[in-house]
Design a protein around this motif. Structure first.
Motif, PDB file in Angstrom:
ATOM      1  N   CYS A  44       0.855  -1.194   0.000  1.00 27.98           N
ATOM      2  CA  CYS A  44       0.000   0.000   0.000  1.00 27.98           C
ATOM      3  C   CYS A  44       0.889   1.241   0.000  1.00 27.98           C
ATOM      4  N   GLU A  45       1.549   1.476  -1.119  1.00 26.16           N
ATOM      5  CA  GLU A  45       2.489   2.603  -1.207  1.00 26.16           C
ATOM      6  C   GLU A  45       1.780   3.951  -1.062  1.00 26.16           C
ATOM      7  N   ALA A  46       0.485   3.973  -1.420  1.00 29.38           N
ATOM      8  CA  ALA A  46      -0.261   5.230  -1.329  1.00 29.38           C
ATOM      9  C   ALA A  46      -0.757   5.498   0.086  1.00 29.38           C
ATOM     10  N   CYS A  47      -0.557   4.528   0.996  1.00 27.71           N
ATOM     11  CA  CYS A  47      -1.103   4.642   2.351  1.00 27.71           C
ATOM     12  C   CYS A  47      -0.032   5.037   3.357  1.00 27.71           C
ATOM     13  N   LYS A  48       0.783   6.002   3.048  1.00 27.70           N
ATOM     14  CA  LYS A  48       1.786   6.440   4.009  1.00 27.70           C
ATOM     15  C   LYS A  48       1.097   7.093   5.201  1.00 27.70           C
ATOM     16  N   ARG A  49       1.454   6.637   6.389  1.00 28.54           N
ATOM     17  CA  ARG A  49       0.759   7.066   7.597  1.00 28.54           C
ATOM     18  C   ARG A  49       1.692   7.768   8.583  1.00 28.54           C
ATOM     19  N   ARG A  50       1.136   8.748   9.257  1.00 28.62           N
ATOM     20  CA  ARG A  50       1.871   9.457  10.303  1.00 28.62           C
ATOM     21  C   ARG A  50       1.640   8.724  11.628  1.00 28.62           C
ATOM     22  N   GLU A  66      11.221  -4.093  20.472  1.00 29.80           N
ATOM     23  CA  GLU A  66      11.670  -5.493  20.529  1.00 29.80           C
ATOM     24  C   GLU A  66      11.534  -6.112  19.138  1.00 29.80           C
ATOM     25  N   TYR A  67      12.607  -6.071  18.404  1.00 26.91           N
ATOM     26  CA  TYR A  67      12.601  -6.563  17.027  1.00 26.91           C
ATOM     27  C   TYR A  67      12.332  -8.065  16.965  1.00 26.91           C
ATOM     28  N   LYS A  68      11.408  -8.435  16.097  1.00 25.03           N
ATOM     29  CA  LYS A  68      11.098  -9.843  15.855  1.00 25.03           C
ATOM     30  C   LYS A  68      11.407 -10.158  14.385  1.00 25.03           C
ATOM     31  N   GLU A  69      12.320 -11.082  14.179  1.00 20.06           N
ATOM     32  CA  GLU A  69      12.765 -11.397  12.821  1.00 20.06           C
ATOM     33  C   GLU A  69      11.608 -11.837  11.924  1.00 20.06           C
ATOM     34  N   ILE A  70      10.593 -12.433  12.493  1.00 21.27           N
ATOM     35  CA  ILE A  70       9.478 -12.922  11.689  1.00 21.27           C
ATOM     36  C   ILE A  70       8.755 -11.797  10.960  1.00 21.27           C
ATOM     37  N   THR A  71       8.907 -10.553  11.466  1.00 25.86           N
ATOM     38  CA  THR A  71       8.246  -9.436  10.793  1.00 25.86           C
ATOM     39  C   THR A  71       8.797  -9.208   9.388  1.00 25.86           C
ATOM     40  N   GLU A  72      10.002  -9.716   9.111  1.00 28.71           N
ATOM     41  CA  GLU A  72      10.567  -9.579   7.768  1.00 28.71           C
ATOM     42  C   GLU A  72       9.776 -10.382   6.737  1.00 28.71           C
ATOM     43  N   THR A  73       8.982 -11.348   7.206  1.00 27.04           N
ATOM     44  CA  THR A  73       8.171 -12.163   6.292  1.00 27.04           C
ATOM     45  C   THR A  73       6.771 -11.600   6.096  1.00 27.04           C
ATOM     46  N   PHE A  74       6.409 -10.575   6.863  1.00 30.57           N
ATOM     47  CA  PHE A  74       5.036 -10.077   6.831  1.00 30.57           C
ATOM     48  C   PHE A  74       4.713  -9.432   5.480  1.00 30.57           C
ATOM     49  N   THR A  75       3.556  -9.794   4.958  1.00 28.92           N
ATOM     50  CA  THR A  75       3.069  -9.169   3.731  1.00 28.92           C
ATOM     51  C   THR A  75       2.161  -7.983   4.036  1.00 28.92           C
ATOM     52  N   SER A  76       1.831  -7.799   5.301  1.00 35.54           N
ATOM     53  CA  SER A  76       0.977  -6.684   5.724  1.00 35.54           C
ATOM     54  C   SER A  76       1.387  -6.239   7.114  1.00 35.54           C
ATOM     55  N   GLY A  77       1.417  -4.926   7.306  1.00 37.20           N
ATOM     56  CA  GLY A  77       1.757  -4.389   8.614  1.00 37.20           C
ATOM     57  C   GLY A  77       0.721  -4.712   9.673  1.00 37.20           C
ATOM     58  N   PHE A  78      -0.495  -5.061   9.253  1.00 34.47           N
ATOM     59  CA  PHE A  78      -1.537  -5.381  10.215  1.00 34.47           C
ATOM     60  C   PHE A  78      -1.274  -6.695  10.943  1.00 34.47           C
ATOM     61  N   LEU A  79      -0.323  -7.481  10.444  1.00 38.77           N
ATOM     62  CA  LEU A  79       0.062  -8.690  11.166  1.00 38.77           C
ATOM     63  C   LEU A  79       0.793  -8.359  12.464  1.00 38.77           C
ATOM     64  N   ASN A  80       1.238  -7.100  12.593  1.00 35.00           N
ATOM     65  CA  ASN A  80       1.820  -6.669  13.866  1.00 35.00           C
ATOM     66  C   ASN A  80       0.791  -6.733  14.995  1.00 35.00           C
ATOM     67  N   LYS A 131      -7.819 -13.171  -1.046  1.00 33.77           N
ATOM     68  CA  LYS A 131      -6.536 -12.647  -1.533  1.00 33.77           C
ATOM     69  C   LYS A 131      -6.657 -12.133  -2.960  1.00 33.77           C
ATOM     70  N   ALA A 132      -7.413 -12.851  -3.787  1.00 36.18           N
ATOM     71  CA  ALA A 132      -7.601 -12.430  -5.176  1.00 36.18           C
ATOM     72  C   ALA A 132      -8.406 -11.138  -5.270  1.00 36.18           C
ATOM     73  N   TYR A 170      -3.569  -7.553   2.110  1.00 35.41           N
ATOM     74  CA  TYR A 170      -3.635  -6.432   3.038  1.00 35.41           C
ATOM     75  C   TYR A 170      -4.463  -6.751   4.280  1.00 35.41           C
ATOM     76  N   TYR A 171      -5.541  -7.550   4.106  1.00 30.00           N
ATOM     77  CA  TYR A 171      -6.486  -7.778   5.190  1.00 30.00           C
ATOM     78  C   TYR A 171      -6.472  -9.224   5.691  1.00 30.00           C
ATOM     79  N   LEU A 172      -5.316  -9.854   5.666  1.00 33.37           N
ATOM     80  CA  LEU A 172      -5.207 -11.239   6.114  1.00 33.37           C
ATOM     81  C   LEU A 172      -5.716 -11.396   7.529  1.00 33.37           C
TER      82      LEU A 172
END
Length: 280
Positions: free
Chosen positions: A23-29, A81-95, A194-195, A200-202
């Motif tokens: 979501c490149e257009a969704c830059k958030r503050r 607290e960095y979690k390496e698994i976040t490198e695999t996330f396809t969506s920030g909402f998985l945080n 997904k299709a 984004y909404y997993l």
């Protein structure tokens, strides 16, 4: 009972959704929204206004020193607290489920209240809702489903922006595991969503599956917020307006959304039904 407010955070204009290109257009503050969110909580949350607040960053997209200083002023505990698994996330909402699972392990408070950083509370949450023996999860109403989430669930999809759970329930651990199971899954339901909507909404789809599986006793709540992309004030009944607890709107908002008109309409309606909300 003891309570804590929790939220996942990343840095200003630099978060997983942008960096993955989903979501490149969704830059958030996110930092500015968090400061506003926690400031209004300290002012307007009533019996919950002084509870511990935890903002957790599990990625490399850490917040600025200025925001850390502001959090200290607001008595907000920032956890980096960095979690390496976040490198695999396809969506920030998985945080959301990840951070919740972390807090189930690390905190001692009985009840975890999770809200999105762009949600500003306008009046106290009812004790009966917060102290419910069930897991409370937001759900989109018909208007929201039609305008922003159609296709995710068979009925109205869940809004993971608002969750209340008992820390010892293991709810977030289960939620996060299910998200990871579905992320690379060939499950037909997930592939359909997904299709239609992308990845984004997993987490919302997974929440819908958890509800369908009846793994937890989940209480759904609708129309508890107004704002950008949510059901407009003119569509809400007087009874529904009385149960609105949050403004939900990004600082960088859709130009088609007239936030000032919505606020004027809201306060006028509340005055007409003789309900006073003081947000000064």
């Amino acid at each position: 009972m003891t309570y804590a407010l929790i939220g996942a955070i990343e840095s200003e204009f630099n978060d997983t959704n942008v960096n993955t290109g989903i979501c490149e257009a969704c830059k958030r503050r996110l930092e500015s929204e968090a400061i506003e969110c926690f400031t209004t909580w300290r002012k307007n949350a009533g019996w919950l206004k002084d509870i511990p607040i935890y903002a957790i960053c599990p990625t490399h997209n850490v917040i600025s020193d200025n925001t850390k200083a502001k959090f200290k002023e607001l008595n907000v505990t920032y956890i980096e607290e960095y979690k390496e698994i976040t490198e695999t996330f396809t969506s920030g909402f998985l945080n959301i489920p990840l951070v919740g699972a972390m807090m189930e392990d690390q905190l001692t408070e009985d009840v975890l209240i999770k809200i999105d950083l762009d949600m500003n509370i306008i009046k106290p949450l009812p004790k009966a809702l917060v102290n419910s023996s069930r897991i409370v999860v937001g759900q989109y109403d018909d208007y929201c489903t039609k305008h922003q989430r159609e296709g995710i669930a068979e009925e109205n999809p869940f809004d993971t922006g608002f969750i209340i759970s008992k820390r010892t329930s293991g709810f977030y651990k289960h939620f996060f595991k299910k998200c990871m199971d579905y992320m690379g899954s060939d499950d037909p339901g997930w592939l359909r969503v997904k299709a239609q909507t992308g990845e984004y909404y997993l987490e919302e789809y997974v929440m819908d599956r958890i509800y369908a599986d009846k793994t937890f006793d989940i209480k759904t709540v609708q129309k508890y917020q107004i704002g950008e992309w949510y059901t407009p004030v003119k569509e809400l009944s007087d009874i529904e307006l009385a149960d609105v607890y949050f403004w939900h709107e990004h600082l960088e908002y859709d130009p088609e959304y007239d936030k000032y008109r919505e606020k004027i309409d809201f306060f006028k309606r509340m005055k007409d039904i003789n309900i006073v909300i003081d947000i000064n």
